[in-house]
Write a protein that holds these residues in place. Structure first.
Motif, mmCIF file in Angstrom:
data_model
loop_
_atom_site.group_PDB
_atom_site.id
_atom_site.type_symbol
_atom_site.label_atom_id
_atom_site.label_comp_id
_atom_site.label_asym_id
_atom_site.label_seq_id
_atom_site.Cartn_x
_atom_site.Cartn_y
_atom_site.Cartn_z
ATOM 1 N N ILE A 97 0.131 -55.044 -11.254
ATOM 2 C CA ILE A 97 1.047 -56.166 -11.070
ATOM 3 C C ILE A 97 2.462 -55.666 -11.302
ATOM 4 O O ILE A 97 2.744 -54.984 -12.292
ATOM 5 N N HIS A 98 3.362 -56.017 -10.384
ATOM 6 C CA HIS A 98 4.776 -55.664 -10.511
ATOM 7 C C HIS A 98 5.548 -56.952 -10.772
ATOM 8 O O HIS A 98 5.685 -57.799 -9.893
ATOM 9 N N ASN A 99 6.046 -57.091 -11.982
ATOM 10 C CA ASN A 99 6.808 -58.275 -12.371
ATOM 11 C C ASN A 99 8.275 -58.082 -11.995
ATOM 12 O O ASN A 99 9.000 -57.347 -12.641
ATOM 13 N N THR A 119 7.383 -54.204 -15.441
ATOM 14 C CA THR A 119 8.463 -55.181 -15.353
ATOM 15 C C THR A 119 9.741 -54.444 -15.023
ATOM 16 O O THR A 119 10.130 -53.516 -15.734
ATOM 17 N N THR A 120 10.385 -54.824 -13.920
ATOM 18 C CA THR A 120 11.670 -54.243 -13.576
ATOM 19 C C THR A 120 12.774 -55.070 -14.217
ATOM 20 O O THR A 120 12.826 -56.294 -14.064
ATOM 21 N N LEU A 121 13.655 -54.396 -14.922
ATOM 22 C CA LEU A 121 14.802 -55.028 -15.575
ATOM 23 C C LEU A 121 15.981 -54.988 -14.616
ATOM 24 O O LEU A 121 16.588 -53.940 -14.396
ATOM 25 N N HIS A 141 1.569 -51.525 -19.997
ATOM 26 C CA HIS A 141 2.773 -52.116 -19.439
ATOM 27 C C HIS A 141 3.903 -51.095 -19.488
ATOM 28 O O HIS A 141 3.967 -50.276 -20.407
ATOM 29 N N ALA A 142 4.795 -51.135 -18.478
ATOM 30 C CA ALA A 142 5.956 -50.242 -18.456
ATOM 31 C C ALA A 142 7.190 -51.018 -18.033
ATOM 32 O O ALA A 142 7.112 -51.942 -17.228
ATOM 33 N N ALA A 160 13.551 -48.303 -21.667
ATOM 34 C CA ALA A 160 12.999 -48.223 -20.320
ATOM 35 C C ALA A 160 12.135 -46.970 -20.183
ATOM 36 O O ALA A 160 12.541 -45.878 -20.589
ATOM 37 N N ASP A 161 10.944 -47.142 -19.606
ATOM 38 C CA ASP A 161 10.062 -46.002 -19.374
ATOM 39 C C ASP A 161 10.520 -45.157 -18.195
ATOM 40 O O ASP A 161 10.256 -43.954 -18.145
#
Length: 385
Positions: A97-99, A119-121, A141-142, A160-161
């Motif tokens: 899943i890409h949030n 999760t992209t910030l 999660h990353a 951030a990873d």
């Protein structure tokens, strides 16, 4: 891979895009599908059906972020839509899943999912999203930041990873040689106070060239009081344009004036202008110095009209083909998707307990490059005044 993308719900994921986040989500989904992945986009009802849309809410179009949202019915619509989605995803068979939303619930509930999630910030920290990020404890999660600037802003909250800079479709924003009759500057984006259009109008007049303006009017008070009184033959708003029309407008300009009044997380408009071969004069804020170098842009002192005008005059002399080359090097959406694809595969492998951190690539997929910060210097009118 079977990939679920969670979009934000304020505006549809469809052209003409309300902003860069909508365009990013649309492009990411489309290019992943073009590479053979099964992609489902969880978004608002008027988003593009061809994206394999599963609509989870009507558009909420919240005016802002912060505690005032709690009194808005749209706040509760988003809350319940995302809560229902995250509950449903526990029973789905997605690989990852890409949030891509700006909401606290998906990231808060990441550890309840049986599949990994990233999760992209896309923004600096704000209270609601920050609260969700602080509660995120999922081992599968990353976090991905869209620029080094954004990663630095989030660092006190969560590291951030990866940093994977956004990209654009270089085919939709094709190179335009300087037209023989090129006689205008361009500004485009959301017409809201934080984009600083009023600075561009004033700077264009100091430069002595007319300004063409494109973009949706999302703050009526700002437009009525600060922009409309300044419009005329030398400052013309041409409306909110689809990509094809926008590319023609931008490509016909001598330079692009970029005037953010906040730390711009990335700056898709800068990438689009460079792709068209148009030099950029921009306030030195946020991630914009990561995109520009001295071959394609000139930085100005933030909120300083005279500095912006000097930068604009200097940008007129830059080589348009050098601008395009810069876009091809650092702004290509294919590079962005390579980075996300590699991250998906590594997370899926780790979640499944494989010894390797790679999942076998599909035939024909490119080898993804490592995303790094950009190293080239950028010219700054503060150094040449």
């Amino acid at each position: 891979m079977k990939i679920g993308i969670i979009a934000h719900l304020r505006h549809p994921i469809a052209e003409p895009f309300a902003g860069g986040l909508e365009m990013h989500t649309h492009l990411l989904a489309r290019l992943l599908r073009d590479r053979g992945h099964a992609v489902t986009v969880f978004a608002s009802v008027h988003s593009e059906p061809a994206l394999e849309l599963e609509a989870i809410c009507s558009e909420t179009a919240l005016a802002g972020v912060g505690t005032a949202e709690a009194s808005d019915i749209a706040f509760f619509k988003e809350h319940h839509a995302y809560l229902s989605l995250m509950t449903d995803l526990r029973l789905r068979d997605f690989d990852v899943i890409h949030n891509n939303s700006l909401h606290y619930l998906p990231v808060t509930l990441a550890d309840t999912l049986p599949m990994p999630m990233i999760t992209t910030l896309h923004t600096p920290p704000f209270c609601w999203l920050e609260s969700g990020v602080r509660l995120c404890s999922g081992k599968d999660h990353a976090f991905v930041a869209v620029s080094q600037s954004v990663a630095k802003l989030w660092n006190p909250v969560a590291k951030a990873d990866e940093v994977i800079l956004n990209g654009i479709d270089l085919h939709k924003f094709a190179f335009h040689p300087l037209p023989d009759d090129a006689s205008y500057l361009v500004w485009y984006g959301r017409i809201v106070p934080e984009k600083g259009l009023h600075y561009a109008i004033e700077a264009a007049r100091k430069i002595g060239l007319p300004l063409r303006i494109a973009g949706p009017i999302l703050d009526q008070d700002y437009y009525r009081t600060k922009i409309a009184p300044e419009l005329g033959a030398d400052a013309l708003h041409v409306g909110h344009l689809a990509h094809s029309e926008l590319a023609r407008l931008v490509g016909g300009a001598r330079a692009f004036l970029c005037t953010p009044m906040w730390d711009e997380p990335y700056g898709l408009v800068v990438a689009e202008a460079l792709a068209c071969g148009v030099p950029v004069a921009a306030f030195a804020r946020g991630a914009i110095p990561e995109i520009l170098d001295e071959s394609c842009g000139v930085l100005a002192t933030p909120d300083d009209v005279a500095s912006l005008a000097d930068a604009g005059l200097a940008a007129l002399a830059l080589d348009r083909r050098a601008c395009r080359r810069r876009a091809e090097r650092v702004c290509d959406a294919g590079r962005m998707v390579d980075g996300y694809q590699a991250l998906y595969r590594g997370m899926i492998a780790r979640a499944s307990g494989c010894g390797s951190n790679l999942v076998p690539m599909q035939q024909g997929e490119p080898t993804p490059p490592r995303i790094t910060a950009y190293e080239l210097p950028v010219r700054n009118v503060q150094q040449h005044a």
